[in-house]
Design a protein around this motif. Structure first.
Motif, PDB file in Angstrom:
ATOM      1  N   SER A 147     -18.062  -8.926  59.164  1.00 45.96           N
ATOM      2  CA  SER A 147     -18.163  -8.869  57.708  1.00 45.96           C
ATOM      3  C   SER A 147     -19.309  -7.921  57.349  1.00 45.96           C
ATOM      4  O   SER A 147     -20.273  -7.763  58.101  1.00 45.96           O
ATOM      5  CB  SER A 147     -18.423 -10.259  57.130  1.00 45.96           C
ATOM      6  OG  SER A 147     -19.654 -10.770  57.591  1.00 45.96           O
ATOM      7  N   GLN A 188     -18.582 -22.791  49.795  1.00 47.43           N
ATOM      8  CA  GLN A 188     -17.187 -22.419  50.043  1.00 47.43           C
ATOM      9  C   GLN A 188     -16.857 -22.511  51.533  1.00 47.43           C
ATOM     10  O   GLN A 188     -15.810 -23.034  51.913  1.00 47.43           O
ATOM     11  CB  GLN A 188     -16.938 -21.000  49.532  1.00 47.43           C
ATOM     12  CG  GLN A 188     -15.504 -20.519  49.706  1.00 47.43           C
ATOM     13  CD  GLN A 188     -14.648 -20.780  48.491  1.00 47.43           C
ATOM     14  OE1 GLN A 188     -14.971 -21.628  47.663  1.00 47.43           O
ATOM     15  NE2 GLN A 188     -13.556 -20.063  48.377  1.00 47.43           N
ATOM     16  N   GLU A 189     -17.754 -22.006  52.376  1.00 51.75           N
ATOM     17  CA  GLU A 189     -17.504 -22.046  53.814  1.00 51.75           C
ATOM     18  C   GLU A 189     -17.444 -23.483  54.310  1.00 51.75           C
ATOM     19  O   GLU A 189     -16.640 -23.820  55.177  1.00 51.75           O
ATOM     20  CB  GLU A 189     -18.596 -21.274  54.555  1.00 51.75           C
ATOM     21  CG  GLU A 189     -18.381 -21.154  56.048  1.00 51.75           C
ATOM     22  CD  GLU A 189     -17.263 -20.204  56.429  1.00 51.75           C
ATOM     23  OE1 GLU A 189     -16.955 -20.129  57.626  1.00 51.75           O
ATOM     24  OE2 GLU A 189     -16.707 -19.536  55.535  1.00 51.75           O
ATOM     25  N   ARG A 245     -13.427 -19.891  63.124  1.00 59.21           N
ATOM     26  CA  ARG A 245     -14.651 -20.257  62.421  1.00 59.21           C
ATOM     27  C   ARG A 245     -15.033 -21.718  62.682  1.00 59.21           C
ATOM     28  O   ARG A 245     -16.212 -22.047  62.821  1.00 59.21           O
ATOM     29  CB  ARG A 245     -14.500 -19.994  60.922  1.00 59.21           C
ATOM     30  CG  ARG A 245     -14.524 -18.513  60.579  1.00 59.21           C
ATOM     31  CD  ARG A 245     -14.505 -18.283  59.081  1.00 59.21           C
ATOM     32  NE  ARG A 245     -14.540 -16.869  58.778  1.00 59.21           N
ATOM     33  CZ  ARG A 245     -15.647 -16.130  58.696  1.00 59.21           C
ATOM     34  NH1 ARG A 245     -16.818 -16.698  58.913  1.00 59.21           N
ATOM     35  NH2 ARG A 245     -15.592 -14.846  58.407  1.00 59.21           N
ATOM     36  N   SER A 248     -12.613  -9.980  52.216  1.00 59.01           N
ATOM     37  CA  SER A 248     -13.680 -10.908  52.585  1.00 59.01           C
ATOM     38  C   SER A 248     -13.340 -11.726  53.819  1.00 59.01           C
ATOM     39  O   SER A 248     -14.223 -12.365  54.388  1.00 59.01           O
ATOM     40  CB  SER A 248     -13.974 -11.868  51.421  1.00 59.01           C
ATOM     41  OG  SER A 248     -12.808 -12.613  51.079  1.00 59.01           O
ATOM     42  N   ARG A 249     -12.067 -11.748  54.233  1.00 60.62           N
ATOM     43  CA  ARG A 249     -11.650 -12.536  55.388  1.00 60.62           C
ATOM     44  C   ARG A 249     -10.766 -11.705  56.295  1.00 60.62           C
ATOM     45  O   ARG A 249      -9.958 -10.903  55.827  1.00 60.62           O
ATOM     46  CB  ARG A 249     -10.849 -13.761  54.940  1.00 60.62           C
ATOM     47  CG  ARG A 249     -11.613 -14.768  54.128  1.00 60.62           C
ATOM     48  CD  ARG A 249     -12.456 -15.648  55.007  1.00 60.62           C
ATOM     49  NE  ARG A 249     -12.992 -16.788  54.275  1.00 60.62           N
ATOM     50  CZ  ARG A 249     -13.818 -17.664  54.783  1.00 60.62           C
ATOM     51  NH1 ARG A 249     -14.215 -17.546  56.032  1.00 60.62           N
ATOM     52  NH2 ARG A 249     -14.270 -18.660  54.055  1.00 60.62           N
ATOM     53  N   SER A 264     -11.766 -15.680  45.352  1.00 56.64           N
ATOM     54  CA  SER A 264     -12.718 -14.987  46.213  1.00 56.64           C
ATOM     55  C   SER A 264     -12.415 -15.184  47.693  1.00 56.64           C
ATOM     56  O   SER A 264     -13.080 -14.580  48.533  1.00 56.64           O
ATOM     57  CB  SER A 264     -14.142 -15.483  45.930  1.00 56.64           C
ATOM     58  OG  SER A 264     -14.275 -16.845  46.309  1.00 56.64           O
ATOM     59  N   ASP A 265     -11.431 -16.021  48.020  1.00 55.63           N
ATOM     60  CA  ASP A 265     -11.183 -16.330  49.425  1.00 55.63           C
ATOM     61  C   ASP A 265      -9.697 -16.575  49.668  1.00 55.63           C
ATOM     62  O   ASP A 265      -9.191 -17.680  49.482  1.00 55.63           O
ATOM     63  CB  ASP A 265     -11.989 -17.571  49.838  1.00 55.63           C
ATOM     64  CG  ASP A 265     -12.082 -17.708  51.340  1.00 55.63           C
ATOM     65  OD1 ASP A 265     -11.262 -17.097  52.038  1.00 55.63           O
ATOM     66  OD2 ASP A 265     -12.969 -18.441  51.809  1.00 55.63           O
ATOM     67  N   LEU A 311      -8.087 -17.039  52.259  1.00 57.31           N
ATOM     68  CA  LEU A 311      -7.793 -18.006  53.304  1.00 57.31           C
ATOM     69  C   LEU A 311      -7.454 -19.378  52.719  1.00 57.31           C
ATOM     70  O   LEU A 311      -6.719 -20.166  53.327  1.00 57.31           O
ATOM     71  CB  LEU A 311      -8.995 -18.118  54.247  1.00 57.31           C
ATOM     72  CG  LEU A 311      -8.859 -18.999  55.486  1.00 57.31           C
ATOM     73  CD1 LEU A 311      -7.678 -18.571  56.342  1.00 57.31           C
ATOM     74  CD2 LEU A 311     -10.143 -18.970  56.303  1.00 57.31           C
ATOM     75  N   ILE A 312      -7.953 -19.680  51.517  1.00 54.07           N
ATOM     76  CA  ILE A 312      -7.681 -20.963  50.871  1.00 54.07           C
ATOM     77  C   ILE A 312      -6.178 -21.175  50.699  1.00 54.07           C
ATOM     78  O   ILE A 312      -5.651 -22.259  50.945  1.00 54.07           O
ATOM     79  CB  ILE A 312      -8.386 -21.046  49.496  1.00 54.07           C
ATOM     80  CG1 ILE A 312      -9.898 -20.858  49.651  1.00 54.07           C
ATOM     81  CG2 ILE A 312      -8.078 -22.371  48.816  1.00 54.07           C
ATOM     82  CD1 ILE A 312     -10.565 -21.866  50.536  1.00 54.07           C
ATOM     83  N   VAL A 361     -14.053 -24.831  53.507  1.00 56.69           N
ATOM     84  CA  VAL A 361     -13.042 -24.274  54.408  1.00 56.69           C
ATOM     85  C   VAL A 361     -13.067 -24.999  55.749  1.00 56.69           C
ATOM     86  O   VAL A 361     -12.024 -25.360  56.298  1.00 56.69           O
ATOM     87  CB  VAL A 361     -13.265 -22.755  54.601  1.00 56.69           C
ATOM     88  CG1 VAL A 361     -12.456 -22.223  55.771  1.00 56.69           C
ATOM     89  CG2 VAL A 361     -12.901 -22.001  53.331  1.00 56.69           C
ATOM     90  N   LYS A 365     -10.179 -19.838  44.969  1.00 52.43           N
ATOM     91  CA  LYS A 365      -9.100 -19.083  45.626  1.00 52.43           C
ATOM     92  C   LYS A 365      -9.239 -17.581  45.412  1.00 52.43           C
ATOM     93  O   LYS A 365      -8.906 -16.791  46.292  1.00 52.43           O
ATOM     94  CB  LYS A 365      -7.742 -19.539  45.082  1.00 52.43           C
ATOM     95  CG  LYS A 365      -7.376 -20.969  45.409  1.00 52.43           C
ATOM     96  CD  LYS A 365      -5.986 -21.277  44.854  1.00 52.43           C
ATOM     97  CE  LYS A 365      -5.645 -22.734  45.044  1.00 52.43           C
ATOM     98  NZ  LYS A 365      -4.307 -23.051  44.492  1.00 52.43           N
TER      99      LYS A 365
END
Length: 425
Positions: free
Chosen positions: A273, A53-54, A131, A259-260, A83-84, A86-87, A57, A81
């Motif tokens: 985190s 996933q990272e 990041r 998570s973000r 779980s994150d 930022l997506i 991103v 999406k």
């Protein structure tokens, strides 16, 4: 209990506002190609350590940086999406870039393009930027020791360095021979308002040299701060000398369901985190872990580091020698005009020392276990350094060994260091 950080929320309104990615750390095209190739091949150690996933991103962020929104959307189509959050922001940015291109192709007015181009949601996508920048640095890592860690003494367990400009945390562990082992270099969240902290509630993270002094967890810590928190000793004596106030500056985690977080998202704390916080907690030793906070910290300049170390040691030794000589005026010449120790200013200190030394036939001073740290920030008095040591004092009528801390300042590199603050610990 006062709140120390904001809970970051990727709201629908934020997504619809269509933020452009920041250009804070724009690279040359060949640098982008290098990063893109590394992410695609997956052979570099920095890539192998990423989750799938990272990696997506970072690839999507890079595609948006290089104005390839369709590529970003293809990459993000397979991302999780749920779980994150930022997506969704990255997708919104891709569609904003596509909208600008479509308006231009349709012959739209400059005003329409300008409206889309000036939309600002950097508080959300700032994390994607930070990041990517951190990943780029891991591909070509920051080498060498930090300039500001001059000489860790035997009671220094570790040093946590926070670079607010880079949104980065560096952790070092000193060896017995004085060399430094880098434990980590990673993304960290700091205060929502840029600049140095001055007053309660201003949203800024303080600049300076501190220590972790307490551990909070369990019933002493609200869930919004993660599994554990470590307060620092802000405001310290130097902060108080400059009339800074406020409290509750912690290294803490994220709320349990977050998570973000974007780079500037707390009310002055440092936030990691939760999994990284727990990993780093084992390197915290209360009172023995130093904390250095600044912007654009300097690395791998051995000449500057050695010159700083030598100059501070020289002036501390001159202070020790003049004190031992019972030349009270020479000894007092090492103190700054803005000097304070407890309730005594320079005038009161001079009167006190003349009175004490009048009853001495000899004084013998020796220092051991010296720690030297350089403050990366400019203060009103100029450049500042911190020295801690064990002071062994002996005279005709008194003997003592005590730990002491000096804050020394100088206006420029050509001037001697003067003692601005003196504390017995």
């Amino acid at each position: 209990m006062k709140l120390h950080c904001k809970r970051y929320c990727y709201s629908l309104l934020a997504i619809l506002a269509l933020v452009p990615l920041s250009a804070a750390a724009m690279a040359e095209p060949n640098q982008w190609d290098h990063v893109s190739l590394a992410l695609q091949n997956g052979q570099e150690a920095a890539v192998k350590n990423l989750s799938a996933q990272e990696r997506l991103v970072l690839q999507a962020t890079l595609a948006l940086k290089t104005e390839k929104p369709a590529q970003a959307l293809r990459l993000l189509a397979s991302a999780d999406k749920a779980s994150d959050p930022l997506i969704s922001l990255l997708e919104a940015e891709a569609r904003r870039q596509q909208a600008i291109a479509a308006v231009r192709e349709a012959g739209g007015s400059g005003k329409e393009v300008q409206m889309l181009a000036s939309a600002d949601l950097n508080s959300g996508l700032g994390e994607a930027d930070a990041r990517l920048n951190a990943f780029m640095d891991r591909l070509d890592p920051i080498e060498g020791d930090p300039v500001d860690i001059l000489q860790p003494g035997p009671d220094v367990a570790s040093i946590f360095m926070f670079d607010k400009a880079r949104s980065r945390m560096f952790v070092y562990q000193p060896a017995k021979d004085g060399t430094l082992k880098k434990i980590t270099d990673e993304y960290v969240v700091t205060g929502s308002v840029k600049g140095d902290k001055h007053h309660e509630g201003d949203g800024r993270t303080p600049n300076g040299v501190y220590r972790f002094i307490k551990k909070l967890q369990g019933k002493d810590l609200q869930p919004m701060y993660g599994p554990v928190a470590f307060p620092i000793d802000y405001p310290n004596e130097l902060d108080q000398l400059h009339n800074k106030d406020g409290s509750g500056i912690w290294l803490h985690g994220y709320p349990m369901d977050v998570s973000r977080r974007p780079p500037q998202d707390t009310l002055g704390c440092f936030s990691l985190s939760n999994n990284r916080l727990l990993a780093m907690a084992k390197h915290v030793s209360l009172g023995k872990t130093w904390v250095v906070v600044g912007e654009n910290l300097r690395f791998d300049n051995r000449s500057d580091k050695q010159q700083l170390t030598d100059s501070i040691k020289r002036d501390i030794e001159a202070w020790r020698r003049d004190w031992s000589s019972l030349n009270t005026d020479a000894y007092l010449s090492h103190y700054h005009k803005a000097f304070h120790s407890g309730n005594r200013n320079l005038a009161a200190w001079k009167s006190y020392k003349h009175r004490v030394n009048a009853g001495k036939t000899f004084i013998d001073i020796n220092l051991s276990d010296l720690t030297l740290m350089h403050d990366p920030n400019r203060w009103p008095e100029g450049e500042v350094a911190v020295a801690e040591f064990v002071q062994h004092y002996r005279s005709n009528n008194f003997a003592d060994a005590s730990k002491k801390r000096l804050y020394l300042a100088r206006p420029d590199a050509a001037s001697p260091w003067k003692i601005l603050l003196e504390e017995s610990l």
